[in-house]
Motif scaffolding. Sequence first.
Motif, PDB file in Angstrom:
ATOM      1  N   THR A   1       0.726  -1.145  -0.133  1.00 15.23           N
ATOM      2  CA  THR A   1       0.149  -0.049   0.096  1.00 15.23           C
ATOM      3  C   THR A   1       0.825   1.243  -0.074  1.00 15.23           C
ATOM      4  O   THR A   1       1.973   1.029   0.341  1.00 15.23           O
ATOM      5  CB  THR A   1      -0.954   0.099   1.262  1.00 15.23           C
ATOM      6  OG1 THR A   1      -0.186   0.097   2.498  1.00 15.23           O
ATOM      7  CG2 THR A   1      -1.623  -1.184   1.422  1.00 15.23           C
ATOM      8  N   PRO A   2       0.361   2.467  -0.549  1.00 15.53           N
ATOM      9  CA  PRO A   2       1.210   3.453  -0.404  1.00 15.53           C
ATOM     10  C   PRO A   2       1.665   4.081   1.012  1.00 15.53           C
ATOM     11  O   PRO A   2       2.728   4.726   1.035  1.00 15.53           O
ATOM     12  CB  PRO A   2       0.152   4.738  -1.086  1.00 15.53           C
ATOM     13  CG  PRO A   2      -0.724   3.775  -1.779  1.00 15.53           C
ATOM     14  CD  PRO A   2      -1.036   2.528  -1.193  1.00 15.53           C
ATOM     15  N   GLU A   3       0.960   3.769   1.973  1.00 12.12           N
ATOM     16  CA  GLU A   3       1.087   3.961   3.273  1.00 12.12           C
ATOM     17  C   GLU A   3       2.090   3.186   4.107  1.00 12.12           C
ATOM     18  O   GLU A   3       2.782   4.000   4.911  1.00 12.12           O
ATOM     19  CB  GLU A   3      -0.076   4.100   4.156  1.00 12.12           C
ATOM     20  CG  GLU A   3      -1.384   5.018   3.698  1.00 12.12           C
ATOM     21  CD  GLU A   3      -2.150   4.323   2.580  1.00 12.12           C
ATOM     22  OE1 GLU A   3      -2.175   3.160   2.442  1.00 12.12           O
ATOM     23  OE2 GLU A   3      -2.798   5.266   1.616  1.00 12.12           O
ATOM     24  N   THR A   4       2.331   2.156   3.554  1.00 12.48           N
ATOM     25  CA  THR A   4       3.201   1.123   4.406  1.00 12.48           C
ATOM     26  C   THR A   4       4.286   0.766   3.425  1.00 12.48           C
ATOM     27  O   THR A   4       4.187   0.456   2.249  1.00 12.48           O
ATOM     28  CB  THR A   4       2.629  -0.061   5.099  1.00 12.48           C
ATOM     29  OG1 THR A   4       1.842  -0.657   3.976  1.00 12.48           O
ATOM     30  CG2 THR A   4       1.703   0.626   6.217  1.00 12.48           C
ATOM     31  N   PRO A   5       5.579   0.428   3.876  1.00 13.93           N
ATOM     32  CA  PRO A   5       6.453  -0.408   3.031  1.00 13.93           C
ATOM     33  C   PRO A   5       6.352  -1.769   2.757  1.00 13.93           C
ATOM     34  O   PRO A   5       5.498  -2.114   3.729  1.00 13.93           O
ATOM     35  CB  PRO A   5       7.802  -0.080   4.146  1.00 13.93           C
ATOM     36  CG  PRO A   5       7.422   0.290   5.442  1.00 13.93           C
ATOM     37  CD  PRO A   5       5.986   1.076   5.221  1.00 13.93           C
ATOM     38  N   ASP A   6       7.062  -2.501   2.098  1.00 10.52           N
ATOM     39  CA  ASP A   6       6.928  -3.569   1.849  1.00 10.52           C
ATOM     40  C   ASP A   6       7.927  -4.412   2.935  1.00 10.52           C
ATOM     41  O   ASP A   6       9.222  -4.214   2.760  1.00 10.52           O
ATOM     42  CB  ASP A   6       7.425  -4.060   0.730  1.00 10.52           C
ATOM     43  CG  ASP A   6       7.228  -5.692   0.090  1.00 10.52           C
ATOM     44  OD1 ASP A   6       6.726  -6.222   0.960  1.00 10.52           O
ATOM     45  OD2 ASP A   6       7.169  -5.838  -0.888  1.00 10.52           O
ATOM     46  N   TYR A   7       7.224  -5.113   3.492  1.00  7.58           N
ATOM     47  CA  TYR A   7       8.145  -5.644   4.862  1.00  7.58           C
ATOM     48  C   TYR A   7       8.562  -7.349   4.305  1.00  7.58           C
ATOM     49  O   TYR A   7       8.914  -7.745   5.306  1.00  7.58           O
ATOM     50  CB  TYR A   7       7.284  -5.747   5.989  1.00  7.58           C
ATOM     51  CG  TYR A   7       7.024  -4.422   6.843  1.00  7.58           C
ATOM     52  CD1 TYR A   7       7.967  -3.707   7.272  1.00  7.58           C
ATOM     53  CD2 TYR A   7       5.913  -3.905   6.838  1.00  7.58           C
ATOM     54  CE1 TYR A   7       7.830  -2.582   7.858  1.00  7.58           C
ATOM     55  CE2 TYR A   7       5.519  -2.578   7.531  1.00  7.58           C
ATOM     56  CZ  TYR A   7       6.562  -2.031   7.831  1.00  7.58           C
ATOM     57  OH  TYR A   7       6.509  -0.642   8.470  1.00  7.58           O
ATOM     58  N   LYS A   8       8.257  -7.452   3.250  1.00 11.09           N
ATOM     59  CA  LYS A   8       8.715  -9.000   3.159  1.00 11.09           C
ATOM     60  C   LYS A   8      10.119  -9.318   3.082  1.00 11.09           C
ATOM     61  O   LYS A   8      10.339 -10.401   3.791  1.00 11.09           O
ATOM     62  CB  LYS A   8       8.316  -9.237   1.551  1.00 11.09           C
ATOM     63  CG  LYS A   8       8.509 -10.783   1.164  1.00 11.09           C
ATOM     64  CD  LYS A   8       8.141 -10.840  -0.396  1.00 11.09           C
ATOM     65  CE  LYS A   8       8.171 -12.266  -1.101  1.00 11.09           C
ATOM     66  NZ  LYS A   8       7.765 -12.580  -2.213  1.00 11.09           N
ATOM     67  N   ASP A   9      11.119  -8.493   2.978  1.00  4.02           N
ATOM     68  CA  ASP A   9      12.425  -8.885   3.016  1.00  4.02           C
ATOM     69  C   ASP A   9      12.792  -8.798   4.742  1.00  4.02           C
ATOM     70  O   ASP A   9      13.781  -9.145   4.724  1.00  4.02           O
ATOM     71  CB  ASP A   9      13.149  -7.604   2.060  1.00  4.02           C
ATOM     72  CG  ASP A   9      13.024  -8.052   0.613  1.00  4.02           C
ATOM     73  OD1 ASP A   9      12.524  -9.144   0.515  1.00  4.02           O
ATOM     74  OD2 ASP A   9      13.206  -6.938  -0.074  1.00  4.02           O
ATOM     75  N   THR A  10      12.111  -8.262   5.361  1.00  3.56           N
ATOM     76  CA  THR A  10      12.476  -8.249   6.997  1.00  3.56           C
ATOM     77  C   THR A  10      11.874  -9.549   7.512  1.00  3.56           C
ATOM     78  O   THR A  10      12.227  -9.746   8.730  1.00  3.56           O
ATOM     79  CB  THR A  10      11.724  -7.253   7.587  1.00  3.56           C
ATOM     80  OG1 THR A  10      10.324  -7.404   7.645  1.00  3.56           O
ATOM     81  CG2 THR A  10      11.764  -6.043   6.826  1.00  3.56           C
ATOM     82  N   LEU A  11      11.231 -10.534   6.975  1.00  3.60           N
ATOM     83  CA  LEU A  11      10.931 -11.798   7.311  1.00  3.60           C
ATOM     84  C   LEU A  11      11.757 -12.793   7.161  1.00  3.60           C
ATOM     85  O   LEU A  11      12.777 -12.893   6.427  1.00  3.60           O
ATOM     86  CB  LEU A  11       9.469 -12.302   6.476  1.00  3.60           C
ATOM     87  CG  LEU A  11       8.444 -11.450   6.745  1.00  3.60           C
ATOM     88  CD1 LEU A  11       7.276 -11.891   5.844  1.00  3.60           C
ATOM     89  CD2 LEU A  11       7.662 -11.369   8.125  1.00  3.60           C
ATOM     90  N   ASN A  12      11.842 -13.624   8.182  1.00  6.59           N
ATOM     91  CA  ASN A  12      12.929 -14.658   8.236  1.00  6.59           C
ATOM     92  C   ASN A  12      12.137 -16.035   7.616  1.00  6.59           C
ATOM     93  O   ASN A  12      11.851 -16.916   7.867  1.00  6.59           O
ATOM     94  CB  ASN A  12      13.193 -15.209   9.595  1.00  6.59           C
ATOM     95  CG  ASN A  12      13.679 -14.308  10.518  1.00  6.59           C
ATOM     96  OD1 ASN A  12      14.627 -13.323   9.978  1.00  6.59           O
ATOM     97  ND2 ASN A  12      13.036 -13.922  11.891  1.00  6.59           N
ATOM     98  N   LEU A  13      11.978 -15.729   6.131  1.00 13.97           N
ATOM     99  CA  LEU A  13      11.330 -16.910   5.412  1.00 13.97           C
ATOM    100  C   LEU A  13      12.384 -18.107   5.145  1.00 13.97           C
ATOM    101  O   LEU A  13      13.731 -17.982   5.088  1.00 13.97           O
ATOM    102  CB  LEU A  13      10.961 -16.399   4.082  1.00 13.97           C
ATOM    103  CG  LEU A  13       9.807 -15.295   4.167  1.00 13.97           C
ATOM    104  CD1 LEU A  13       9.703 -14.797   2.746  1.00 13.97           C
ATOM    105  CD2 LEU A  13       8.709 -15.857   4.809  1.00 13.97           C
ATOM    106  N   PRO A  14      11.805 -19.128   4.975  1.00 11.04           N
ATOM    107  CA  PRO A  14      12.673 -20.416   4.844  1.00 11.04           C
ATOM    108  C   PRO A  14      13.596 -20.092   3.445  1.00 11.04           C
ATOM    109  O   PRO A  14      13.208 -19.676   2.453  1.00 11.04           O
ATOM    110  CB  PRO A  14      11.608 -21.537   4.590  1.00 11.04           C
ATOM    111  CG  PRO A  14      10.378 -21.257   5.239  1.00 11.04           C
ATOM    112  CD  PRO A  14      10.438 -19.491   5.202  1.00 11.04           C
TER     113      PRO A  14
END
Length: 979
Positions: A5-18
């Motif tokens: 969304t325009p209001e929030t950054p994309d946090y995907k890269d901050t997750l500890n994904l497998p």
Amino acid sequence: MCADTPETPDYKDTLNLPQTDFPMRAGLPKREPAWLDRWNEIGVYDRLRDKAKDGSRKPFTLHDGPPYANGHLHIGHALNKTIKDMIVRSHQMMGYDSRYVPGWDCHGLPIEWKIEEQYRAKGKNKDEVNVVDFRRECRAFADEWVDIQREEFKRLGITGNWADPYLTMDYHAEAVISDEFMKFLMNGTLYQGSKPVMWSPVEKTALAEAEIEYHDHKSHTIWVPFKVANAGEGSDQFPNLFEKPFSVVIWTTTPWTIPSNKAVAYNPKINYGLYEVTDAAPDNWAKRGDRYVLATNLAEDVFNAARVEKYKLISELGSGALADLTLSHPFAGIDGANGFWDYDVPMIDGDHVTDDAGTGFVHTAPSHGADDYECFVKRNWLDRMTHNVGEESEFLPHVPFFAGLKVFNHKGKEDKANAAVIDKLVEVGGIIARGRITHSYPHSWRSKAPVIFRNTPQWFASVDKEVGDGQDTYGKTIRERALNSIDQLVKWTPQTGRNRLYSMIESRPDWVLSRQRAWGVPLTCFTKKGALPTDPDFLLRDEAVNKRIFAAFEAEGADCWYEEGAKERFLGNDYNAEEWDQVFDVLDVWFDSGSTHAFVLRDREDGTEDGIADVYMEGTDQHRGWFHSSLLQACGTKGRAPYRNVVTHGFTLDEKGNKMSKSLGNTIVPEEVIKQYGADILRLWVAQTDYTADQRIGPEILKGVADSYRRLRNTLRFMLGSLSGFTEADRVDPAEMPELEQWVLHRLAELDHKVRSGYQSFDFQGVFSAIFNFATVDLSAFYFDIRKDALYCDGDTLRSRSARTVLDILFHRLTTWLAPILVFTMEEVWLERFPGDDSSVHLVDIPETPADWLNEPLAAKWAQVRQARRVVTAALEVQRTDKVIGASLEAAPVVHVRDADMLAALKTVSFDDICITSDIQLTGDPLPNEAFRLPEVEGVGVVFEKAEGQKCQRCWKILPDVGLHSHPGTCKRCNEALS
């Protein structure tokens, strides 16, 4: 995992994904050969043996029942070798020095046949070829197939000493086989006897019971009257019985044996009667006025078969009226026979006679029946034996009318003998009825052709004569030793194997050791010319001669027995070679394989100290085969069974339960399964089946196996991805872990015991079922499902580090537990974490599991938690199906719990995390009518409510505090993780 969304950054890269390169698609058919090459390069089998050189590991030996070196592998081979491999690998990983020496049976008829076929194709006759040259061709043929089968077995992932297998045709093996035979010679159990044995007219050799299988066969049936020639004392006891001539009627399914009849047997326990034909058609074989003695229960059946319209009972008869009767042979006094059958035929009593079928009398030809022969042995009438039938089932030249006629031709089809005998009986009035019957009949398991009982001189090992070797702990005779071994020394899997073998040994006759063939180990003995087999000096018993034979076989192989001058060489200067005959029969191949305990277990460095194996494992047919012959052979030479455990598998059938055959087109070929799925899928099929019974395999079953494999692979992939970057610094002590992790460790401790006990008892189905259910139900559907949130979204928290510690513990258990079954896949999983030139899961042991991981009170508590969770997840699934919610995180249900203890337990855990909801309320208030319930979970009801607040753009939970922190669009937990 989050919406942009325009209001929030994309946090995907901050997750500890497998993070893992472990592919979901296994590609086993192409990748498995590389692992085989790798194991060979790093020498896994030899390195495991090196680990045991310090004496720290208890030896464990599975002794390989040798397959026959002839032809490509079938599905039964794959099942057999895979079970053996699981036994060997599992014991190795439980701390044993688990040895496996593969072997091959190389002598015998099938190979000999193949060479003969090659000769016939070239227009050559086997008998015109030098026997040593012929044997060398057989050896080369077997050698070629050993190499082919070795590669096929290795492709299945079977571990073992492939570089140095045992072969029954190796020189040392042939030397030991002959030496073991000579022990029977020296201990007095060997003798030459002339008795009926099962004889294959096609293969022209005697066969043992182990080489016989039973198939339906259509036989002639005849009812033959034997005229009473002399009443003996009975004429005084029963004067009215002998007013008119009468006959005793027999029934047989082997008309060809009538020319060899020597007696008629009855049973004193059966009621008999004298019957007279009162009405019959003029052209009938049974005429009006004829009198016949028949069993009371069978008279009606006999007269129906003879088309007799009316008959009457003249007198009931007891056994006293029969005992003194003397009969005439049906061919007695006929023209052209020159008195061949002009002898008395006595009546004899026998327990084998029944009134279930036939006439209540048994025609007795002692040269062509086991019961018949025993009746004559009992009476010391062996001088009355006949020698009327030759090796091709042909009547010999001295037999009137039938000389040269065969029972079966060279292809095993019925020839002219039966019809000729029946025609002659019709001609002389010696038959009252005939017919055909389909019944179970013995066939050679190699040629699939019917066999006959035939009296021939053969070599036997007595199972009831005292063995003069002083090894009497378990009995003085071979039979006693075998029966006591079965009950005192051996554990049977399944237990029914004990009953089967015990009954076989209990009732078996003496062991027929000899075969009239060329490719095998000869019976290395000499007989005195002119002496009878019963004479004390008939057999040469001399240790010096035996030693010369053994030394020569050790250096040159058994072929030297057939070389010119062999007799003089072995007898030496102590005996005049002209006074002795050299025996050229070869040993039954079951004696070869039965002797393997001596030249494999006893003599090899990788054998056993006492020459006894921990396990013999074969198919159920080996109760009459290898298990049986090994037991007899060892009891004759070492006084006891050569095994401590006997494990038996059933036969492999198609998906419908039918026996596989090329004609039906339902065969499953291991090579084709491996090409399509990979060897691990075939191995997994073995692990999933109850091998102790007959098992089924087919395309649909294999699809199901492949699906199970994919589910398991998905579990392993999740573990690998979640363990990316895990180090010892991340490890958490179990005592500091959250309860959920401690519960997983408890389950691991429970399962570790089950896996080890299952492997110890060879229960691979039980082992895999327990592991698979744990991996898919306890882990994937429960623990992983719950902990994904903490693993992905937590920062460096105790909870996330505890979860990764448990995943590491799980990794080491699951890979080693499953390595004996999925040898390739577990190697792949292991190398994904621990790459390296010398790394292999097959070089490590199953880790020891601390006893204090077991926590029954905690397990009881979490059983309640899981019960309550089931109700919540089922309630949410209804809302998802009705499209009220898209995901469980949109819910904040109210959970009503009637039981106070359960409610208290749920309040001590993060029940919203366990149910994967954004919030949850627990209450002891009564269950509302609208509450969702599960019938199997009493006292728990769920009222659905939607979660209040906004969705966290990082973890997707819907919480009231989202948006109140420094990182836009996050909840408190995610904000702290980002900070």
